[in-house]
Design a protein around this motif. Sequence first.
Motif, PDB file in Angstrom:
ATOM      1  N   LEU A   1       0.813  -1.226   0.000  1.00 59.81           N
ATOM      2  CA  LEU A   1       0.000   0.000   0.000  1.00 59.81           C
ATOM      3  C   LEU A   1       0.845   1.275   0.000  1.00 59.81           C
ATOM      4  O   LEU A   1       0.312   2.377   0.089  1.00 59.81           O
ATOM      5  N   GLU A   2       2.127   1.131  -0.142  1.00 59.28           N
ATOM      6  CA  GLU A   2       3.007   2.294  -0.243  1.00 59.28           C
ATOM      7  C   GLU A   2       2.961   2.852  -1.663  1.00 59.28           C
ATOM      8  O   GLU A   2       2.845   2.112  -2.635  1.00 59.28           O
ATOM      9  N   ASN A   3       3.003   4.168  -1.795  1.00 59.22           N
ATOM     10  CA  ASN A   3       3.058   4.793  -3.113  1.00 59.22           C
ATOM     11  C   ASN A   3       4.466   4.639  -3.685  1.00 59.22           C
ATOM     12  O   ASN A   3       5.443   5.064  -3.080  1.00 59.22           O
ATOM     13  N   ILE A   4       4.540   4.053  -4.868  1.00 65.41           N
ATOM     14  CA  ILE A   4       5.815   3.718  -5.480  1.00 65.41           C
ATOM     15  C   ILE A   4       6.042   4.596  -6.707  1.00 65.41           C
ATOM     16  O   ILE A   4       5.136   4.784  -7.534  1.00 65.41           O
ATOM     17  N   SER A   5       7.259   5.125  -6.808  1.00 66.24           N
ATOM     18  CA  SER A   5       7.623   5.920  -7.976  1.00 66.24           C
ATOM     19  C   SER A   5       8.254   5.027  -9.041  1.00 66.24           C
ATOM     20  O   SER A   5       8.813   3.962  -8.727  1.00 66.24           O
ATOM     21  N   ALA A   6       8.185   5.468 -10.277  1.00 65.93           N
ATOM     22  CA  ALA A   6       8.818   4.724 -11.368  1.00 65.93           C
ATOM     23  C   ALA A   6      10.320   4.653 -11.137  1.00 65.93           C
ATOM     24  O   ALA A   6      10.965   5.658 -10.860  1.00 65.93           O
ATOM     25  N   GLY A   7      10.880   3.451 -11.227  1.00 70.87           N
ATOM     26  CA  GLY A   7      12.306   3.252 -11.024  1.00 70.87           C
ATOM     27  C   GLY A   7      12.720   3.037  -9.582  1.00 70.87           C
ATOM     28  O   GLY A   7      13.889   2.774  -9.306  1.00 70.87           O
ATOM     29  N   GLN A   8      11.783   3.126  -8.645  1.00 71.52           N
ATOM     30  CA  GLN A   8      12.102   2.928  -7.225  1.00 71.52           C
ATOM     31  C   GLN A   8      12.398   1.459  -6.944  1.00 71.52           C
ATOM     32  O   GLN A   8      11.686   0.572  -7.397  1.00 71.52           O
ATOM     33  N   HIS A   9      13.462   1.208  -6.190  1.00 75.41           N
ATOM     34  CA  HIS A   9      13.871  -0.152  -5.851  1.00 75.41           C
ATOM     35  C   HIS A   9      12.792  -0.840  -5.020  1.00 75.41           C
ATOM     36  O   HIS A   9      12.391  -0.354  -3.970  1.00 75.41           O
ATOM     37  N   VAL A  10      12.342  -2.013  -5.517  1.00 75.83           N
ATOM     38  CA  VAL A  10      11.257  -2.742  -4.842  1.00 75.83           C
ATOM     39  C   VAL A  10      11.761  -4.042  -4.225  1.00 75.83           C
ATOM     40  O   VAL A  10      11.414  -4.378  -3.098  1.00 75.83           O
TER      41      VAL A  10
END
Length: 356
Positions: free
Chosen positions: A178-187
């Motif tokens: 449920l965290e907002n993720i940015s494009a390219g953010q390490h997952v």
Amino acid sequence: MIKTPCFTQFNLISIMFLFLLAGCSESEVSTQKQNEPRAVKLITIGDESQSKTLTYPATIDTINSSKLAFQVSGKLETLNVIAAQNVKKGDVIAVLEQRNFINEVKSSKIQFETADNDYQRGLKLAKDGVISQRDIEQLKSKKEVAESQYDSAQKALSDSKIIAPYDAIVAEVPVKQLENISAGQHVVTLFGKGEMEAVVNIPASIVATVDSKQNNVASVILQDVSTPPIPATFRRANLEADSASQTYEVRFAFAVPNNLNILPGMNASLKLTREASSASTRLLVPTFAIFEQNGEHFVWTVDAQTMQASKTPVTIENGIGEQLIVTDGLSAGDVIVGAGANYVTEGMKVRPWTKA
């Protein structure tokens, strides 16, 4: 009256006799020194073509290591993995909220289908002369834009999911559901399973004498683990030496046994065995022990029984460095003069030099 002392004939004979004795003594000492064996550094030649085992400290690393990220932004709706979990190729690791992506695909699909229908209808009207060629070009352009938008929407929907690219173990999960993720953010970070690497730093002196024609057998021994050595194969090497340690980084790949859980960063040892070569004999001789006369190369060999030095011609391979390869003239086990060779003559007796 004072009498002046004078030498008698007896005194003169006595003095001459003493001088004669002294001269004989110095001559005997000089001769004795000349007959003493000269102290030199002796070197026993070893056969480099025979099997030789070298062991180096190693660090385990992965062959496949990936930091995965979404190519689009959104809310992390599904997170299916935790650290240390095993995943298979094709497993869904994480998914962003799908609603907006699905709606965008549906909307762009309708726009593309409408633009395509208009273009196809325009082609028929153009044949009847109802619309101009310019109108056709405009309809075609609208259709291509709509098609591009539809393709982009489909790709964004596909990029909203992270799929395991290979069998792996999850090393790190720095995000939460449920965290907002940015494009390219390490997952997530994955370490590939199946094959790993043993990374070693090999001295330049060893690299310089490695013959690619020799059979080099490598194996990995895990530290503090009671398992047989794991066969390894050469994978790649960094050809630029470390400026401080003058070593080269070399990587050996090995298959991970099914009963072991081997992770990057573990300590190990790499055993490298240089197998015997039947094609030729390789004898390494220090450069300072070889001297040249009239275009030929020689060394001083020493007879183990008489300890007498003898000038022996040798054939060497072209090369540079602290050691040269002798291909003819010597045999493994021969004793030669190292330091002090410049002061040796034919037939001279020598003795091993020892540090006082």
